[in-house]
Write a protein that holds these residues in place. Structure first.
Motif, short mmCIF file in Angstrom:
data_model
loop_
_atom_site.label_atom_id
_atom_site.label_comp_id
_atom_site.label_asym_id
_atom_site.label_seq_id
_atom_site.Cartn_x
_atom_site.Cartn_y
_atom_site.Cartn_z
N LYS A 1 1.07 3.99 -3.09
CA LYS A 1 0.65 5.38 -2.88
C LYS A 1 1.74 6.35 -3.35
O LYS A 1 1.47 7.33 -4.04
CB LYS A 1 0.38 5.65 -1.39
N GLY B 1 0.80 -1.22 0.00
CA GLY B 1 0.00 0.00 0.00
C GLY B 1 0.83 1.27 0.00
O GLY B 1 0.69 2.12 -0.88
N ALA C 1 -9.11 4.16 -6.06
CA ALA C 1 -8.72 3.76 -4.71
C ALA C 1 -7.69 2.64 -4.78
O ALA C 1 -7.49 2.02 -5.83
CB ALA C 1 -9.94 3.31 -3.91
N ALA D 1 -3.45 10.77 -1.52
CA ALA D 1 -4.00 9.58 -0.87
C ALA D 1 -4.67 9.96 0.44
O ALA D 1 -4.15 10.74 1.23
CB ALA D 1 -2.86 8.59 -0.60
N GLN D 2 -5.86 9.39 0.65
CA GLN D 2 -6.61 9.63 1.89
C GLN D 2 -6.99 8.27 2.48
O GLN D 2 -7.80 7.55 1.90
CB GLN D 2 -7.85 10.46 1.58
N ASP D 3 -6.36 7.93 3.59
CA ASP D 3 -6.58 6.60 4.20
C ASP D 3 -7.81 6.56 5.08
O ASP D 3 -8.07 7.49 5.84
CB ASP D 3 -5.37 6.21 5.06
N SER D 4 -8.56 5.45 4.99
CA SER D 4 -9.68 5.20 5.90
C SER D 4 -9.55 3.78 6.43
O SER D 4 -9.45 2.85 5.64
CB SER D 4 -11.02 5.29 5.16
N VAL E 1 -6.70 -0.91 5.62
CA VAL E 1 -6.88 0.51 5.28
C VAL E 1 -7.32 0.58 3.83
O VAL E 1 -6.79 -0.12 2.98
CB VAL E 1 -5.55 1.29 5.49
N TYR E 2 -8.33 1.40 3.55
CA TYR E 2 -8.79 1.63 2.18
C TYR E 2 -8.37 3.05 1.85
O TYR E 2 -8.71 3.99 2.56
CB TYR E 2 -10.31 1.47 2.09
N THR E 3 -7.60 3.21 0.80
CA THR E 3 -7.05 4.51 0.44
C THR E 3 -7.76 5.11 -0.76
O THR E 3 -7.72 4.54 -1.86
CB THR E 3 -5.54 4.37 0.13
#
Length: 266
Positions: A31, A27, A65, A42-45, A52-54
């Motif tokens: 990124k 990951g 994503a 990139a914005q990680d959740s 983690v889903y980016t």
């Protein structure tokens, strides 16, 4: 930023490609590669205890994503998945099955954002279907550094065309060149293509690929190599269309870039 925040999401007509998603072995590495290559942010959740889903963004809008594959997906190759927007994931999955496809993952809810399924078409190429709820899909498409085209490489274009036209109501137009190319229309929108896997492409499973629009094919291909990527097809001209290259990221996921002569695909 307030303008972006208040913008309504881009609508994706049923049958159109609405999302791209990278399943990778690294990951953070992916990124870094894509943010340096295309300027994506990139914005990680967090979406689970260890996952983690980016979300990948361009000028504040979603372009796709990525996520790092866990143990459960160990056997799945590193790849970019293409998603098609549908009104009902359950209906389309059942229809796909009736048309000879394999439903790899039966329809399931992705929290409150949508409902999806993973399907292998009768020729073996995988794609995802997306029934949007809170999340419609990409917020930018057909512009520089965003998705502009999806393409199926298959060993049986005739069977694939029969399957997809019945499944999604796509219309197709095949040219009669040395290497026939079939263009896909969803309504009036030119959304992608279908092509026979050529011997010079080497051993390759049938697959749906993505094209990212760039303003300098040679420069972007060179940059991808300098960032640890690989060139499978060096920058090459397609008469009356543009200049494209087939690349892979350092983790092995293949993608295409294209500098379009004419924005006739959109």
């Amino acid at each position: 930023m307030s303008d972006t925040a208040t913008q309504t999401q881009m609508e994706h007509a049923p049958g159109s490609f609405c999302w791209i998603e990278l399943a990778t072995t690294d990951g953070p590495g992916a990124k870094k590669f894509y943010s340096e290559l295309f300027g994506w942010e990139a914005q990680d959740s967090p979406v689970g205890p260890d996952m983690v889903y980016t979300m990948l963004k361009l000028n504040g809008k979603d372009v796709g994503a990525l996520f790092q594959k866990g143990e459960a997906m160990k056997q799945v190759p590193t790849h970019w998945a293409s998603y098609v927007s549908v009104t009902s994931a359950d209906e389309i999955a059942a229809k796909a099955k009736a048309l000879g496809a394999t439903v790899v993952q039966e329809p399931f809810d992705v929290m409150e954002v949508g409902r999806m399924a993973v399907i292998a078409d009768p020729t073996g190429a995988h794609f995802c279907i997306w029934q949007p709820k809170q999340h419609k899909g990409v917020g930018i498409k057909g512009e520089l550094n965003s998705l502009c085209w999806n393409e199926l490489l298959t060993n049986d274009p005739t069977r694939a065309i029969d399957f997809y036209t019945k499944l999604f109501g796509w219309k197709t137009k095949t040219d009669s060149g040395a290497t026939p190319y079939t263009e896909i229309m969803n309504g009036d929108d030119h959304i992608g293509g279908i092509m026979q896997i050529q011997p010079q492409m080497g051993p390759m499973p049938p697959n749906w690929g993505i094209y990212i629009a760039v303003d300098d094919c040679d420069g972007t291909a060179q940059k991808a190599t300098s960032l640890g990527g690989r060139q499978y097809v060096p920058p090459t001209d397609i008469p009356n269309v543009g200049r494209f290259a087939v690349l892979s990221d350092p983790q092995g996921a293949v993608f295409n870039i294209i500098k379009l002569d004419l924005q006739h695909h959109e």
